[in-house]
Write a protein that holds these residues in place. Sequence first.
Motif, PDB file in Angstrom:
ATOM      1  N   ALA A  62       0.860  -1.191   0.000  1.00  0.00           N
ATOM      2  CA  ALA A  62       0.000   0.000   0.000  1.00  0.00           C
ATOM      3  C   ALA A  62       0.893   1.237   0.000  1.00  0.00           C
ATOM      4  CB  ALA A  62      -0.935  -0.006   1.196  1.00  0.00           C
ATOM      5  N   PHE A  63       0.261   2.388  -0.192  1.00  0.00           N
ATOM      6  CA  PHE A  63       0.988   3.651  -0.224  1.00  0.00           C
ATOM      7  C   PHE A  63       0.643   4.482   1.013  1.00  0.00           C
ATOM      8  CE2 PHE A  63       0.281   2.394  -4.643  1.00  0.00           C
ATOM      9  CZ  PHE A  63       1.549   2.542  -5.195  1.00  0.00           C
ATOM     10  N   PHE A  64       1.562   5.361   1.402  1.00  0.00           N
ATOM     11  CA  PHE A  64       1.218   6.380   2.391  1.00  0.00           C
ATOM     12  C   PHE A  64       1.812   7.705   1.944  1.00  0.00           C
ATOM     13  CE2 PHE A  64       5.221   4.718   3.987  1.00  0.00           C
ATOM     14  CZ  PHE A  64       5.878   5.777   4.590  1.00  0.00           C
ATOM     15  N   ARG A  65       1.071   8.753   2.236  1.00  0.00           N
ATOM     16  CA  ARG A  65       1.401  10.097   1.751  1.00  0.00           C
ATOM     17  C   ARG A  65       1.410  11.062   2.932  1.00  0.00           C
ATOM     18  NH1 ARG A  65      -2.419  11.128  -2.636  1.00  0.00           N
ATOM     19  NH2 ARG A  65      -0.738  10.366  -4.010  1.00  0.00           N
ATOM     20  N   VAL A  66       2.500  11.800   3.087  1.00  0.00           N
ATOM     21  CA  VAL A  66       2.592  12.849   4.099  1.00  0.00           C
ATOM     22  C   VAL A  66       2.336  14.178   3.401  1.00  0.00           C
ATOM     23  CG1 VAL A  66       4.039  13.958   5.825  1.00  0.00           C
ATOM     24  CG2 VAL A  66       4.276  11.492   5.408  1.00  0.00           C
ATOM     25  N   ARG A  67       1.350  14.922   3.925  1.00  0.00           N
ATOM     26  CA  ARG A  67       0.914  16.138   3.242  1.00  0.00           C
ATOM     27  C   ARG A  67       0.923  17.335   4.190  1.00  0.00           C
ATOM     28  NH1 ARG A  67      -2.118  16.391  -1.247  1.00  0.00           N
ATOM     29  NH2 ARG A  67      -2.996  14.307  -0.978  1.00  0.00           N
ATOM     30  N   SER A  68       1.346  18.477   3.650  1.00  0.00           N
ATOM     31  CA  SER A  68       1.180  19.765   4.323  1.00  0.00           C
ATOM     32  C   SER A  68      -0.250  20.238   4.063  1.00  0.00           C
ATOM     33  CB  SER A  68       2.189  20.776   3.773  1.00  0.00           C
ATOM     34  OG  SER A  68       1.873  22.083   4.178  1.00  0.00           O
ATOM     35  N   VAL A  69      -0.962  20.610   5.128  1.00  0.00           N
ATOM     36  CA  VAL A  69      -2.385  20.904   4.939  1.00  0.00           C
ATOM     37  C   VAL A  69      -2.788  22.345   5.235  1.00  0.00           C
ATOM     38  CG1 VAL A  69      -3.217  18.554   5.200  1.00  0.00           C
ATOM     39  CG2 VAL A  69      -2.845  19.925   7.242  1.00  0.00           C
ATOM     40  N   GLU A  70      -2.046  23.057   6.071  1.00  0.00           N
ATOM     41  CA  GLU A  70      -2.468  24.424   6.409  1.00  0.00           C
ATOM     42  C   GLU A  70      -1.365  25.457   6.261  1.00  0.00           C
ATOM     43  OE1 GLU A  70      -4.284  24.615  10.238  1.00  0.00           O
ATOM     44  OE2 GLU A  70      -5.891  23.207   9.727  1.00  0.00           O
ATOM     45  N   GLY A  71      -0.135  25.051   6.398  1.00  0.00           N
ATOM     46  CA  GLY A  71       0.980  25.981   6.303  1.00  0.00           C
ATOM     47  C   GLY A  71       2.283  25.223   6.299  1.00  0.00           C
ATOM     48  N   PRO A  72       3.393  25.893   6.019  1.00  0.00           N
ATOM     49  CA  PRO A  72       4.684  25.208   5.929  1.00  0.00           C
ATOM     50  C   PRO A  72       5.056  24.560   7.258  1.00  0.00           C
ATOM     51  CG  PRO A  72       4.978  27.596   5.866  1.00  0.00           C
ATOM     52  CD  PRO A  72       3.525  27.341   5.747  1.00  0.00           C
ATOM     53  N   GLN A  73       5.302  23.266   7.215  1.00  0.00           N
ATOM     54  CA  GLN A  73       5.522  22.493   8.432  1.00  0.00           C
ATOM     55  C   GLN A  73       6.444  21.318   8.142  1.00  0.00           C
ATOM     56  OE1 GLN A  73       4.464  22.934  11.699  1.00  0.00           O
ATOM     57  NE2 GLN A  73       5.777  21.175  12.127  1.00  0.00           N
ATOM     58  N   VAL A  74       7.420  21.125   9.016  1.00  0.00           N
ATOM     59  CA  VAL A  74       8.359  20.008   8.928  1.00  0.00           C
ATOM     60  C   VAL A  74       7.843  18.852   9.786  1.00  0.00           C
ATOM     61  CG1 VAL A  74      10.664  19.290   9.707  1.00  0.00           C
ATOM     62  CG2 VAL A  74      10.376  21.397   8.385  1.00  0.00           C
ATOM     63  N   GLY A  75       8.090  17.621   9.344  1.00  0.00           N
ATOM     64  CA  GLY A  75       7.707  16.446  10.107  1.00  0.00           C
ATOM     65  C   GLY A  75       8.870  15.486  10.283  1.00  0.00           C
ATOM     66  N   ASP A  76       8.930  14.839  11.448  1.00  0.00           N
ATOM     67  CA  ASP A  76       9.970  13.848  11.744  1.00  0.00           C
ATOM     68  C   ASP A  76       9.336  12.462  11.716  1.00  0.00           C
ATOM     69  OD1 ASP A  76      11.232  16.296  12.424  1.00  0.00           O
ATOM     70  OD2 ASP A  76      12.575  15.226  13.778  1.00  0.00           O
ATOM     71  N   LEU A  77       9.860  11.594  10.835  1.00  0.00           N
ATOM     72  CA  LEU A  77       9.235  10.301  10.556  1.00  0.00           C
ATOM     73  C   LEU A  77      10.089   9.150  11.071  1.00  0.00           C
ATOM     74  CD1 LEU A  77       6.991   8.661   9.034  1.00  0.00           C
ATOM     75  CD2 LEU A  77       8.528   8.732   7.035  1.00  0.00           C
TER      76      LEU A  77
END
Length: 281
Positions: A62-77
């Motif tokens: 399967a696929f997974f997608r990390v998306r920015s939804v409201e403003g510029p934001q960094v994520g740690d995975l």
Amino acid sequence: MKMDPDDAATRRAARPVICYPTVTLPPVPLEAYRTALADAEIAGRVRIAPREAETFRVPAGAFFRVRSVEGPQVGDLNLWAADDLSERFYSGKTRALHGTHVSTGARLWSCFPHLRPMATIVEDDLDWYGIDSDGGSVHDVIGTRCDPYTAHLLSGRQYHACCHSNLTRALAAHLGCAATEAEPHVHDVLNVFMCTGFTRDTGQYFMKASPVRPGDAITFLAEIDLLGALSACPGGDCGSEHSSDAAPCHPLEVEILRPAPGSLAGWAEPSRNGYDRGHGA
């Protein structure tokens, strides 16, 4: 002051050699993956609040997608094999194989003794960024994650909204255990959307405002059954402070996408590494 040796220029002019040429790795069937992704259906969504983290599950294939939804934001995975937390994302070996920053076609590799692809980047809305004039690029595997130990070392303060603590709390909640029991499983991350590099004069790790904008995403194929955890970094777009209660922060979203039956014909979950583990003993 110690003088340079007479042959200093000659020594510095030694030819660089790529440590791990990847031409013998199995090719990534990107077109097949993209075709399957085009018809995939959303099977679930997880929203990560600012300065928090959440876990999610993705079945192999399967696929997974990390998306920015409201403003510029960094994520740690963080990523683990869903049935064995000892198999986890190995940022150092991913960096050695693919470089300091990853994008379309790169794979996220698991730790020893497994060393196999955990996920493959199929689409990246920021792959246009490349390497900028400061030497910065996006989606790094060089920064470890913001953490309370380094914060205390440098400032003497107690701070709990950093990504290490966020991931620890999220994993503890998923496992139903104490944070101290979950913490050893938290590991070096893929810094999703983070723009980083090394200064050319001092070689120090730097960050700059992420180029991500609402709607931008990075999409992976899960090569094995995965447990993931994503933290919405308290640095926001990391353009000012690494960990902060003042930096503007925004949520992130993870979508799980299920491909149509048969759309990944010929795909198979990668085997664990074939080294016999004899170590010459």
